[in-house]
Design an enzyme around this catalytic site. Structure first.
Site, PDB file in Angstrom:
ATOM      1  N   GLY A  97     128.620  69.592  48.313  1.00 58.18           N
ATOM      2  CA  GLY A  97     127.615  68.527  48.441  1.00 58.18           C
ATOM      3  C   GLY A  97     128.051  67.413  49.371  1.00 58.18           C
ATOM      4  N   ALA A  98     129.069  67.665  50.183  1.00 58.01           N
ATOM      5  CA  ALA A  98     129.595  66.621  51.061  1.00 58.01           C
ATOM      6  C   ALA A  98     129.110  66.777  52.497  1.00 58.01           C
ATOM      7  CB  ALA A  98     131.120  66.641  51.028  1.00 58.01           C
ATOM      8  N   GLY A  99     128.234  67.753  52.746  1.00 57.90           N
ATOM      9  CA  GLY A  99     127.768  67.973  54.107  1.00 57.90           C
ATOM     10  C   GLY A  99     128.793  68.730  54.942  1.00 57.90           C
TER      11      GLY A  99
ATOM     12  N   ASP B 164     125.604  76.341  60.409  1.00 56.70           N
ATOM     13  CA  ASP B 164     126.762  76.326  59.512  1.00 56.70           C
ATOM     14  C   ASP B 164     127.443  77.692  59.473  1.00 56.70           C
ATOM     15  OD1 ASP B 164     125.744  73.833  59.096  1.00 56.70           O
ATOM     16  OD2 ASP B 164     124.951  74.275  57.097  1.00 56.70           O
TER      17      ASP B 164
ATOM     18  N   TYR C  41     114.837  67.524  53.634  1.00 59.82           N
ATOM     19  CA  TYR C  41     115.206  68.463  54.696  1.00 59.82           C
ATOM     20  C   TYR C  41     113.983  69.287  55.115  1.00 59.82           C
ATOM     21  CZ  TYR C  41     117.921  71.927  57.300  1.00 59.82           C
ATOM     22  OH  TYR C  41     118.402  72.736  58.287  1.00 59.82           O
TER      23      TYR C  41
ATOM     24  N   THR D  87     118.954  70.131  65.115  1.00 61.62           N
ATOM     25  CA  THR D  87     118.511  70.804  66.333  1.00 61.62           C
ATOM     26  C   THR D  87     118.518  72.319  66.142  1.00 61.62           C
ATOM     27  OG1 THR D  87     120.797  70.527  67.045  1.00 61.62           O
ATOM     28  CG2 THR D  87     119.171  69.029  68.007  1.00 61.62           C
TER      29      THR D  87
ATOM     30  N   SER E 216     129.348  72.087  54.483  1.00 53.53           N
ATOM     31  CA  SER E 216     128.971  73.494  54.448  1.00 53.53           C
ATOM     32  C   SER E 216     129.797  74.348  53.512  1.00 53.53           C
ATOM     33  CB  SER E 216     129.029  74.112  55.855  1.00 53.53           C
ATOM     34  OG  SER E 216     128.017  73.582  56.608  1.00 53.53           O
TER      35      SER E 216
HETATM   36  C1  GLA Z   1     122.377  71.538  57.240  1.00 49.68           C
HETATM   37  C2  GLA Z   1     121.805  72.912  57.575  1.00 49.68           C
HETATM   38  C3  GLA Z   1     122.004  73.246  59.052  1.00 49.68           C
HETATM   39  C4  GLA Z   1     121.534  72.114  59.946  1.00 49.68           C
HETATM   40  C5  GLA Z   1     122.076  70.777  59.460  1.00 49.68           C
HETATM   41  C6  GLA Z   1     121.496  69.621  60.233  1.00 49.68           C
HETATM   42  O1  GLA Z   1     123.760  71.572  57.376  1.00 49.68           O
HETATM   43  O2  GLA Z   1     122.402  73.907  56.790  1.00 49.68           O
HETATM   44  O3  GLA Z   1     121.342  74.439  59.350  1.00 49.68           O
HETATM   45  O4  GLA Z   1     120.132  72.093  60.040  1.00 49.68           O
HETATM   46  O5  GLA Z   1     121.825  70.556  58.088  1.00 49.68           O
HETATM   47  O6  GLA Z   1     121.941  69.636  61.543  1.00 49.68           O
END
Ligand code: GLA
Length: 393
Positions: free
Chosen positions: A133-135, A183, A235, A36, A137
């Site tokens: 790489g784990a989401g 992030d 993405y 979003t 940030s």
């Molecule tokens: C990654 C991107 C963020 C955001 C998320 C999805 O973390 O860095 O900016 O778009 O994906 O919500």
């Protein structure tokens, strides 16, 4: 050795002296509001205890040198060279090793944002305990730590939102990942025990107490070990589909659409674009509903919203993977309040909101389910909302 000590010892090994200081910034978990942010919508992330540390000191010349415990060799450039290196042309790889583009990109973007400040040469050594790489940030954590260090060393004295924008610029224009601002904002504005509600159009923020601790709840992170990157592929495609959807609806961004617009959207666009739009529109509403539920009914009331968010990412936005689905399903079957994948998707981590007493049983069940499915063992741990950047030494 802690990551703080690792950064400091890398620094002294590199330079033979002590750093002027050590600064750090956290990774994040997104509680809800996925994909979003670049649609100018709403997100509700929180900073986690895992942090990246930057040990740094000014130099007597105009060289910028960065080293990382993840890399064998430091990278060194002239301050004046930064403007030639960045922005990286869209679609190409940075002309410096990618890991160094986060830090060098921050130096470049900070200079551009504070042209009056006197930037000087600097040595920076980076170490982190944010899983890569784990989401979670890890990249925003590097950007936040380096931005905080340079902001003080160069006396630019920018506010946290400006520093978040600098981090995002590094990510977008130096590294070349077309991400939103969630992030970096989440890392820069983290507060203990609170999530950060962000309006990604205005960048207005509000600290939202989660009440997890008082309710005896923990956030379990299930890192699937499926690695992802947002510089490539899926993405960017998702982002383009959202822009296409907004253009077809005749609005500036999907932020300007509501659920009442969905029948019209369905008639205007192909099925895939429509489902991308439906995810973003419904997800924005779920973020607002989560903020309200937390305030009025407490954290046990947000479970269904987390579950609906996951279903929308799995079915409409199509960014989940089998390992994430299994993590979520297992957590729910074991009685989690709610669960969803978190972050950009295509791998990375899921989160589950879990009663404190259930953490161990839940972790074992997820680990067993992964083994039964023939997946690599997940990395399972708990996190709690934590503070943003700080100077550690
Ligand atoms: C990654 C991107 C963020 C955001 C998320 C999805 O973390 O860095 O900016 O778009 O994906 O919500």
């Amino acid at each position: 050795m802690s990551a703080l000590e690792a950064a400091r010892s890398l620094f002294t090994g590199l330079t033979g002296r002590e750093p002027d200081g050590v600064w750090s910034a956290p990774g994040r978990v997104n509680l809800i509001g996925e994909h979003t942010d670049y649609n100018e919508g709403f997100v509700l992330p929180f900073a986690i205890p895992h942090r990246t540390f930057a040990a740094a000191a000014l130099r007597d010349d105009d060289r910028v040198r960065v080293a990382s415990t993840f890399a064998e060799e430091p990278v060194e450039v002239d301050l004046a060279q930064l403007d030639a290196l960045f922005p990286t042309p869209v679609g190409s790889a940075p002309s410096v090793p990618e890991w160094s583009a986060y830090a060098l990109g921050v130096a470049w973007a900070l200079r551009a944002a504070a042209p009056g400040a006197t930037a000087r040469g600097v040595d920076i050594a980076i170490a982190s305990d944010v899983p890569v790489g784990a989401g979670l940030s890890s990249s925003a954590a590097i950007e936040g730590a380096v931005a905080s260090a340079l902001d003080e060393l160069w006396s630019t004295r920018l506010d946290p939102v400006a520093l978040a924008q600098i981090g995002r610029r590094a990510e977008n224009e130096a590294v070349g990942a077309p991400t939103g601002i969630m992030d970096q904002m989440s890392s820069m504005l983290g507060r203990a025990d609170a999530a950060t509600f962000i309006d990604c159009r205005t960048l207005a923020t509000e600290s939202v107490p989660t009440g997890f601790t008082a309710e005896g709840l923990e956030v379990l992170v299930i890192d699937t070990q499926v690695k992802h990157s947002h510089s490539t592929g899926g993405y960017r495609e998702r982002r383009e589909a959202c822009e296409r959807g907004a253009a077809l609806l005749g609005i500036r961004s999907l932020r300007d659409a509501t659920e009442a617009d969905l029948p019209r959207a369905a008639a205007l666009m192909d099925d895939v674009t429509f489902r991308r739009v439906r995810h973003v529109v419904t997800e924005n509403q779920r973020v607002l509903d989560t903020v309200r539920a937390l305030a009025e009914r407490g954290p046990r009331a947000i479970g269904d919203l987390l579950v609906a968010s996951h279903a929308s990412m799995r079915d409409d936005f199509e960014i989940s993977v089998a390992e994430l689905d299994l993590a979520v399903e297992t957590a729910l079957a074991q009685g989690a309040v709610g669960a969803r994948m978190t972050g950009g998707g295509f791998g990375g981590a899921a989160i589950a909101l879990v009663a404190r007493d259930d953490v161990e049983r839940m972790s074992d069940a997820v680990t067993r389910a992964f083994a039964d499915a023939g997946y690599a063992a997940p990395h399972v741990f708990t996190v709690h909302p934590s503070e943003g950047p700080r100077r550690d030494a």
